[in-house]
Design an enzyme around this catalytic site. Structure first.
Site, PDB file in Angstrom:
ATOM      1  N   LYS A  46       0.841  -1.204   0.000  1.00  7.64           N
ATOM      2  CA  LYS A  46       0.000   0.000   0.000  1.00  7.64           C
ATOM      3  C   LYS A  46       0.875   1.252   0.000  1.00  7.64           C
ATOM      4  O   LYS A  46       1.892   1.304   0.710  1.00  7.64           O
ATOM      5  CB  LYS A  46      -0.905  -0.031   1.239  1.00  7.64           C
ATOM      6  CG  LYS A  46      -1.926   1.082   1.342  1.00  7.64           C
ATOM      7  CD  LYS A  46      -2.797   0.855   2.585  1.00  7.64           C
ATOM      8  CE  LYS A  46      -3.818   1.953   2.807  1.00  7.64           C
ATOM      9  NZ  LYS A  46      -4.627   1.707   4.019  1.00  7.64           N
TER      10      LYS A  46
ATOM     11  N   SER B  85      -9.455   1.835   3.341  1.00  5.78           N
ATOM     12  CA  SER B  85      -8.564   2.570   2.471  1.00  5.78           C
ATOM     13  C   SER B  85      -7.574   1.682   1.721  1.00  5.78           C
ATOM     14  O   SER B  85      -6.941   2.128   0.765  1.00  5.78           O
ATOM     15  CB  SER B  85      -7.792   3.618   3.280  1.00  5.78           C
ATOM     16  OG  SER B  85      -6.940   3.013   4.246  1.00  5.78           O
TER      17      SER B  85
ATOM     18  N   SER C 215      -9.940  -0.439   7.511  1.00  6.08           N
ATOM     19  CA  SER C 215      -9.266  -0.232   6.225  1.00  6.08           C
ATOM     20  C   SER C 215      -8.601  -1.474   5.649  1.00  6.08           C
ATOM     21  O   SER C 215      -8.223  -1.478   4.486  1.00  6.08           O
ATOM     22  CB  SER C 215      -8.236   0.890   6.345  1.00  6.08           C
ATOM     23  OG  SER C 215      -8.884   2.137   6.438  1.00  6.08           O
TER      24      SER C 215
END
Length: 468
Positions: A76, A156, A180
């Protein structure tokens, strides 16, 4: 090839039945074929094939570093990788990449994993605005759900979940403050482990709160995510599910969650009962003061956490106030939604900041007491709930408000695991398991749930591809 388990791939790499170069090439081919639609990968590491070649040379001489040696991993893009991206989805961090790897990336490299690239995310970890769009960032655009690209991948850690679901890599790292990791995993049909904060070091991660943030793995199968976490922590986790006849599960129907998610959780409960487990209903209500204290603490923790991180980045804004001002000058950043959370955090008084530690302690203790009481009062080993409702259709407005089961374990600082459980039409729905404070205690129950309840389908974006 990209759809095999990590354990299978590791065995093939060690036996020379497969090379890391072949595996990485297959992942890069899948990214080229699918990512123009899914938009999960924000940047590809140009050194990936060189990393794979080094792994192949180690395997050829019997010097494998770990079960992850030669395995491609996507990361990420709020987790620093030296010289590569490091944007948190914001154009303000897109100029000069980080100079150093985050500690967790350094551990991946030490284990021989191939850093394949960086994944898109909800910008700033979905902490810029209460009206943000999940899976969207000004740098990476809108990530889409591989099972139906007209629908959201949540966030996210949207890119990490979508990339794994589409077979772009066997493993990905994401982060979570509240939901997330588990929520994008649930709606994309993959597994995710959200460890307790502190299980993996967050140094070199663009933070929301260094108190509540956590790094965790995503994979098609829970056993692969657990293997990744075991390598990164150096603590092997149990792989065998607990005996079905000894398991007692508390099923929590989250008030206000989508009916089809609740129905999926009920079907999962029936499958567990068929396997010999006892499943009983559990009622939980989250006290408003616990939620308010948790958010107030988060808002107070954000500016100092972020500014400590920014101090280690060249050519980056130094303060939250500078970020707010720069966003106001950038029509792209604020084109779809604002930055009211940033502004709320920046406006806190010295008194607000001084009260934050007590608010955090109070909220965390309330959440832990609530979990402990639910387990004890119902005589259950673990709590289970739908992770969230299925993904919503992407449109031009803010995302709908959607209930999840992630907030209670997030506020408690407890581990949470989401595994695939079923579908609503073409859209996956996950179930989450949490309650025990120790991940090694929680994992066998989640493995059992995945074994009994896990349902998988080939994502729509892959159905017309010649897969290998």
């Amino acid at each position: 090839m990209t759809d095999r388990s990590v354990a299978e791939l590791a065995q093939l790499l060690r036996s020379r039945g497969l090379t890391s170069t072949e595996l990485v090439t297959a992942c890069l081919d899948r990214i080229s074929a699918v990512d123009p639609v899914v938009r999960a990968v924000l940047a590809v590491d140009d050194t990936a094939l060189a990393q794979a070649g080094a792994a192949d040379r180690r395997h050829a001489t019997g010097r494998s570093l770990s079960p992850l040696d030669g395995i491609p991993v996507l990361v990420k893009d709020n987790i620093d990788t030296a010289g590569l991206a490091g944007t948190a989805g914001s154009r303000l961090l897109a100029g000069t990449p980080p100079d150093r790897d985050a500690e967790v990336v350094a551990r991946l490299r030490a284990a021989g994993a191939v850093i394949l690239g960086k994944t898109n995310l909800t910008e700033w970890g979905n902490f810029r605005s209460t009206g943000s769009i999940e899976g969207w960032s000004a740098v990476g655009g809108q990530t889409r759900n591989p099972h139906d690209p007209e629908h959201s991948p949540w966030g996210s850690s949207a890119g990490s979940a979508a990339a794994v679901a589409a077979g772009m890599a066997p493993l990905a790292l994401g982060t979570e403050t509240d939901g997330s990791l588990v929520c994008p995993a649930g709606v994309c049909g993959v597994a995710a482990i959200k460890p307790a904060p502190g299980t993996l070091p967050v140094a070199g991660v663009v933070p929301i709160s260094t108190v509540q943030d956590s790094i965790g793995p995503l994979a098609a199968r829970l056993e692969d995510a657990a293997l990744c976490l075991a390598v990164l922590t150096g603590h092997p986790l149990p792989a065998a599910p607990a005996p079905p006849e000894s398991v007692r599960v508390g099923l929590w129907h989250v008030k206000g969650m989508a009916p089809d998610a609740q129905e999926t959780a009920e079907r999962a409960a029936e499958r567990l009962r068929d396997a010999g487990a006892v499943v009983v209903p559990v009622e939980l209500a989250l006290p408003r003061d616990m939620l308010v204290d948790g958010l107030d603490a988060l808002c107070a923790e954000f500016p100092p956490s972020l500014e400590r991180y920014l101090g280690g980045r060249r050519d980056a804004p130094a303060t939250l106030d500078e970020i707010i001002a720069a966003n106001r000058r950038d029509p792209v950043e604020l084109a779809l939604f604002g930055q009211d959370l940033f502004e709320r955090c920046a406006a806190l008084t010295d008194e607000d900041r001084a009260l934050a530690p007590d608010r955090r302690r109070r909220s965390r203790q309330q959440a832990r007491d609530l979990l402990a009481k639910a387990l004890a009062d119902h005589g259950v080993d673990v709590l289970m709930a739908a992770t969230s409702g299925p993904a919503w259709r992407i449109d031009d407005g803010p995302d709908p408000f959607t209930r999840t089961s992630s907030t209670l374990p997030a506020l408690a600082g407890r581990p949470n695991i989401s595994v695939p459980a079923g579908f609503s039409g073409e859209l996956p729905v996950g179930i989450s398991l949490f309650g025990p404070p120790d991940l090694a205690e929680l994992l066998p129950y989640a493995l059992l749930a995945e074994r009994c309840c896990g349902e998988r389908r080939t994502p729509a974006v892959l159905r017309d591809l010649p897969l290998r």
